[in-house]
Design an enzyme around this catalytic site. Structure first.
Site, PDB file in Angstrom:
ATOM      1  N   ASP A 147       0.801  -1.225   0.000  1.00 21.05           N
ATOM      2  CA  ASP A 147       0.000   0.000   0.000  1.00 21.05           C
ATOM      3  C   ASP A 147       0.837   1.281   0.000  1.00 21.05           C
ATOM      4  O   ASP A 147       0.415   2.310   0.535  1.00 21.05           O
ATOM      5  CB  ASP A 147      -0.969   0.014   1.202  1.00 21.05           C
ATOM      6  N   LYS A 167       1.786   2.197  -5.146  1.00 19.60           N
ATOM      7  CA  LYS A 167       2.307   1.651  -6.409  1.00 19.60           C
ATOM      8  C   LYS A 167       1.377   1.944  -7.585  1.00 19.60           C
ATOM      9  O   LYS A 167       1.823   2.280  -8.669  1.00 19.60           O
ATOM     10  CB  LYS A 167       2.496   0.121  -6.282  1.00 19.60           C
ATOM     11  N   GLN A 225       1.911  -5.992  -3.340  1.00 16.45           N
ATOM     12  CA  GLN A 225       2.332  -6.148  -1.941  1.00 16.45           C
ATOM     13  C   GLN A 225       3.600  -5.307  -1.710  1.00 16.45           C
ATOM     14  O   GLN A 225       3.798  -4.330  -2.402  1.00 16.45           O
ATOM     15  CB  GLN A 225       2.562  -7.620  -1.569  1.00 16.45           C
ATOM     16  N   GLY A 253      -4.595  -4.119  -3.898  1.00  9.61           N
ATOM     17  CA  GLY A 253      -5.594  -3.079  -4.137  1.00  9.61           C
ATOM     18  C   GLY A 253      -4.817  -1.828  -4.492  1.00  9.61           C
ATOM     19  O   GLY A 253      -4.196  -1.222  -3.625  1.00  9.61           O
ATOM     20  N   HIS A 254      -4.776  -1.494  -5.771  1.00  7.20           N
ATOM     21  CA  HIS A 254      -3.970  -0.363  -6.233  1.00  7.20           C
ATOM     22  C   HIS A 254      -4.891   0.784  -6.635  1.00  7.20           C
ATOM     23  O   HIS A 254      -5.687   0.647  -7.569  1.00  7.20           O
ATOM     24  CB  HIS A 254      -3.084  -0.796  -7.416  1.00  7.20           C
TER      25      HIS A 254
HETATM   26  P1  GDP Z   1      -0.823   0.475  -3.523  1.00  3.49           P
HETATM   27  O1  GDP Z   1      -1.430  -0.809  -3.075  1.00  3.49           O
HETATM   28  O2  GDP Z   1       0.661   0.502  -3.298  1.00  3.49           O
HETATM   29  O3  GDP Z   1      -1.170   0.854  -4.928  1.00  3.49           O
HETATM   30  O4  GDP Z   1      -1.425   1.595  -2.574  1.00  3.49           O
HETATM   31  P2  GDP Z   1      -2.980   1.739  -2.130  1.00  3.49           P
HETATM   32  O5  GDP Z   1      -3.733   2.267  -3.284  1.00  3.49           O
HETATM   33  O6  GDP Z   1      -3.454   0.506  -1.489  1.00  3.49           O
HETATM   34  O7  GDP Z   1      -2.853   2.806  -0.975  1.00  3.49           O
HETATM   35  C1  GDP Z   1      -2.339   4.072  -1.174  1.00  3.49           C
HETATM   36  C2  GDP Z   1      -3.413   5.080  -0.768  1.00  3.49           C
HETATM   37  O8  GDP Z   1      -2.831   6.366  -0.638  1.00  3.49           O
HETATM   38  C3  GDP Z   1      -4.493   5.239  -1.810  1.00  3.49           C
HETATM   39  O9  GDP Z   1      -5.689   5.560  -1.163  1.00  3.49           O
HETATM   40  C4  GDP Z   1      -4.001   6.399  -2.647  1.00  3.49           C
HETATM   41  O10 GDP Z   1      -5.046   7.092  -3.303  1.00  3.49           O
HETATM   42  C5  GDP Z   1      -3.376   7.273  -1.603  1.00  3.49           C
HETATM   43  N1  GDP Z   1      -2.207   8.065  -2.029  1.00  3.49           N
HETATM   44  C6  GDP Z   1      -1.249   7.740  -2.932  1.00  3.49           C
HETATM   45  N2  GDP Z   1      -0.301   8.692  -2.948  1.00  3.49           N
HETATM   46  C7  GDP Z   1      -0.654   9.629  -2.055  1.00  3.49           C
HETATM   47  C8  GDP Z   1      -0.054  10.848  -1.600  1.00  3.49           C
HETATM   48  O11 GDP Z   1       1.030  11.237  -2.001  1.00  3.49           O
HETATM   49  N3  GDP Z   1      -0.734  11.536  -0.647  1.00  3.49           N
HETATM   50  C9  GDP Z   1      -1.915  11.124  -0.131  1.00  3.49           C
HETATM   51  N4  GDP Z   1      -2.498  11.854   0.808  1.00  3.49           N
HETATM   52  N5  GDP Z   1      -2.511   9.974  -0.533  1.00  3.49           N
HETATM   53  C10 GDP Z   1      -1.879   9.243  -1.468  1.00  3.49           C
HETATM   54  P1  IMO Z   2      -0.974  -4.059  -2.328  1.00  4.48           P
HETATM   55  O1  IMO Z   2      -0.500  -4.581  -3.673  1.00  4.48           O
HETATM   56  C1  IMO Z   2      -0.946  -4.621   1.974  1.00  4.48           C
HETATM   57  C2  IMO Z   2      -1.008  -8.728   3.470  1.00  4.48           C
HETATM   58  C3  IMO Z   2      -2.251  -9.194   4.177  1.00  4.48           C
HETATM   59  C4  IMO Z   2      -1.675 -10.207   5.134  1.00  4.48           C
HETATM   60  C5  IMO Z   2      -0.566 -10.842   4.321  1.00  4.48           C
HETATM   61  C6  IMO Z   2      -0.965 -12.142   3.635  1.00  4.48           C
HETATM   62  O2  IMO Z   2      -2.261  -3.351  -2.363  1.00  4.48           O
HETATM   63  O3  IMO Z   2       0.141  -3.316  -1.677  1.00  4.48           O
HETATM   64  P2  IMO Z   2      -2.528 -12.784   1.598  1.00  4.48           P
HETATM   65  O4  IMO Z   2      -3.928 -12.410   1.270  1.00  4.48           O
HETATM   66  O5  IMO Z   2      -1.545 -12.374   0.564  1.00  4.48           O
HETATM   67  O6  IMO Z   2      -2.388 -14.220   1.972  1.00  4.48           O
HETATM   68  O7  IMO Z   2      -2.179 -11.966   2.948  1.00  4.48           O
HETATM   69  O8  IMO Z   2      -0.210  -9.881   3.322  1.00  4.48           O
HETATM   70  N1  IMO Z   2      -1.237  -8.184   2.117  1.00  4.48           N
HETATM   71  C7  IMO Z   2      -1.172  -6.884   1.811  1.00  4.48           C
HETATM   72  N2  IMO Z   2      -0.977  -5.808   2.605  1.00  4.48           N
HETATM   73  N3  IMO Z   2      -1.086  -4.455   0.645  1.00  4.48           N
HETATM   74  C8  IMO Z   2      -1.258  -5.526  -0.163  1.00  4.48           C
HETATM   75  O9  IMO Z   2      -1.256  -5.422  -1.511  1.00  4.48           O
HETATM   76  C9  IMO Z   2      -1.357  -6.808   0.420  1.00  4.48           C
HETATM   77  N4  IMO Z   2      -1.552  -8.052  -0.059  1.00  4.48           N
HETATM   78  C10 IMO Z   2      -1.471  -8.894   0.987  1.00  4.48           C
HETATM   79  O10 IMO Z   2      -2.881  -8.136   4.843  1.00  4.48           O
HETATM   80  O11 IMO Z   2      -1.079  -9.545   6.224  1.00  4.48           O
HETATM   81 MG    MG Z   3      -2.948  -1.508  -1.830  1.00  8.20          MG
END
Ligand code: GDP
Ligand code: IMO
Ligand code: MG
Length: 421
Positions: free
Chosen positions: A12, A15, A222, A39-40
């Site tokens: 998270d 990416k 991840q 979840g991107h």
């Molecule tokens: P990913 O899994 O690495 O793609 O990241 P996620 O989407 O799960 O989580 C990142 C969260 O931070 C999302 O809700 C984005 O919309 C938000 N986000 C990304 N970059 C920034 C930033 O620079 N500032 C803020 N405030 N939010 C951001």
């Molecule tokens: P993105 O790509 C954050 C975590 C789960 C759990 C562990 C194992 O959005 O960054 P799994 O379902 O893979 O067996 O879970 O890994 N986990 C993540 N945490 N971002 C993710 O993906 C994750 N995908 C799995 O919360 O601790």
């Molecule tokens: Mg994510």
């Protein structure tokens, strides 16, 4: 060359946002591991999308998007996901390629995930319950089903055989909270949908692209601290999330790896169980969670929050061969009076800058360095040079400690809230 973008923390990191931001520079964006546990989030032109299995290059007008062999695909979830993006990219079928070697997540893999988590009691991994672990287990155990299998006449027989084995295991675990027949109906319908897509021998495709000099971006899922080899085992996911995973997850030789971009947040988060040395289980942690909207993009779960951990970051930069850093979410720390970053771990009476080999057993006390906070007004609008000096010294310190340049700074979820230095 294949450039790589991946998360250096516990997932998270942002990416999706950065892969989407970099998409105009690439011909192909490819996922190489993970599955719908990812979840991107992407935000542009007032629209918001969360992608799970589809690469984040899908909104590029001409970009080809490849779901590589190293990914595990839940066809039911993929169909739902396509339903969410098809309005924005009606031509997606021409630009979405799926490897025939990608493994399928079956309904019983999801049930097994739930069954094994519930059997673990207070030792739960905190899995996303998307069936990831059981699917990779079958892949390594040589009994999985792959996308290409759905085109064969013996698919149903193979499916039945594996489900019979799964059901024995589920029964052994004493798990009964499921309705397989309704899940199977959705599964079979989604396979018909999947068959209408471009299911290819993706290792040939990607190597042809390389030969033609096309630019490819591999998008990690991840984070490095969730890698099955080097993460906080056993509280990890079941794939190789590191740069090395790109080679096996796409079928490319190591010599084709180009630039590696490592993404990190200006603080840390983790969702699910497992060690988190700099965790803030207090008001400050709650403040960061609320201000940073630190709740899972797909599961909605609360993310744990903590200070930036430079010891762990230096470790994952080493493992990935990171060339350039990308720092996210500095805006979330706007207006804080003081900030900490962990520079060492204290384990017993020893101070170290290394991550211990068993992170789960070590009792770690981080050594922090404090920084004054920066103003509430920090924004991307006037570029890096115009930013608050206190923010610049935070960036300087991190670059010096890690020995790498931070080439992109993100200060908001939207595509354009990004500064390239
Ligand atoms: P990913 O899994 O690495 O793609 O990241 P996620 O989407 O799960 O989580 C990142 C969260 O931070 C999302 O809700 C984005 O919309 C938000 N986000 C990304 N970059 C920034 C930033 O620079 N500032 C803020 N405030 N939010 C951001
Ligand atoms: P993105 O790509 C954050 C975590 C789960 C759990 C562990 C194992 O959005 O960054 P799994 O379902 O893979 O067996 O879970 O890994 N986990 C993540 N945490 N971002 C993710 O993906 C994750 N995908 C799995 O919360 O601790
Ligand atoms: Mg994510």
């Amino acid at each position: 060359m294949i450039d790589v973008i991946l998360g250096l923390q516990w997932g998270d990191e942002g990416k999706g946002k950065i892969a989407d931001y970099l998409t105009p520079n690439y011909d192909v964006v490819a996922r190489f591991q993970g599955g719908p546990n990812a979840g991107h989030s992407l935000e542009f032109e007032g629209k918001k999308f969360v992608l799970n299995t589809i690469p984040s290059g899908i909104f590029g007008k001409t970009t080809i998007n490849l779901i590589g062999n190293g990914v595990v695909i839940d066809p039911v979830r993929l169909q739902e996901e396509i339903g969410r993006i098809v309005g924005e990219c009606p031509d997606y079928k021409e630009r979405l390629l799926i490897s025939q070697k990608a493994h399928l997540i079956l309904p019983t893999h999801r049930i097994l995930d739930a069954a094994s988590e519930s059997a673990k009691g207070d030792q739960k991994i905190g899995s996303t319950l998307r069936g990831i672990g059981p699917t990779y287990r079958d892949k390594i155990g040589r009994s999985g089903l792959r996308v290409g299998d759905i085109l064969e006449s013996d698919f149903t027989a193979k499916y039945q055989a594996i489900v019979t084995e799964h059901l024995k295991l589920i029964q052994f675990l004493g798990y009964t909270d499921f309705d397989l027949s309704s899940e199977e109906a959705k599964f079979y319908a989604s396979l018909e949908f999947l068959k209408t897509h471009q299911l290819i021998n993706s290792e040939y495709f990607i190597n042809d692209c390389l030969q033609q000099g096309k630019k490819i971006l591999a998008e990690g899922a991840q984070g490095s601290m969730l890698d099955v080899e080097f993460g906080s085992y056993p509280f990890v996911t079941s794939s190789n999330t590191l740069t090395g995973g790109v080679c096996t997850g796409l079928g490319v030789a190591p010599k084709h790896i180009g630039k590696v971009y490592g993404i990190f947040k200006a603080y840390c988060t983790r969702v699910g169980s497992g060690p988190f040395p700099t965790e803030l289980d207090d008001e400050t942690g709650e403040y960061i969670r609320q201000k940073g909207h630190e709740f899972g993009a797909t599961t909605g779960r609360k993310r744990r929050t903590g200070w930036l951990d430079l010891v762990a970051l230096k470790y994952t930069i080493m493992l990935n061969g990171v060339d350039e850093l990308i720092m996210m979410k500095g805006d979330v720390l706007n207006g804080m009076e003081t900030l900490n970053v962990a520079t060492h771990y204290k384990i017993g009476d020893q101070e170290t800058q290394q991550v211990p080999s068993n992170l789960c057993n070590a009792s770690i006390e981080p050594t922090y360095l404090s920084f004054p906070g920066w103003s509430e007004k920090l924004t991307h609008v006037n570029g890096f040079d115009a930013m608050d000096n206190t923010f610049k010294s935070y960036v300087d310190y991190i670059e010096n400690y890690l020995g790498k340049k931070i080439s992109v700074i993100s200060l908001g979820p939207q595509r354009d809230a990004t500064v390239t230095r």
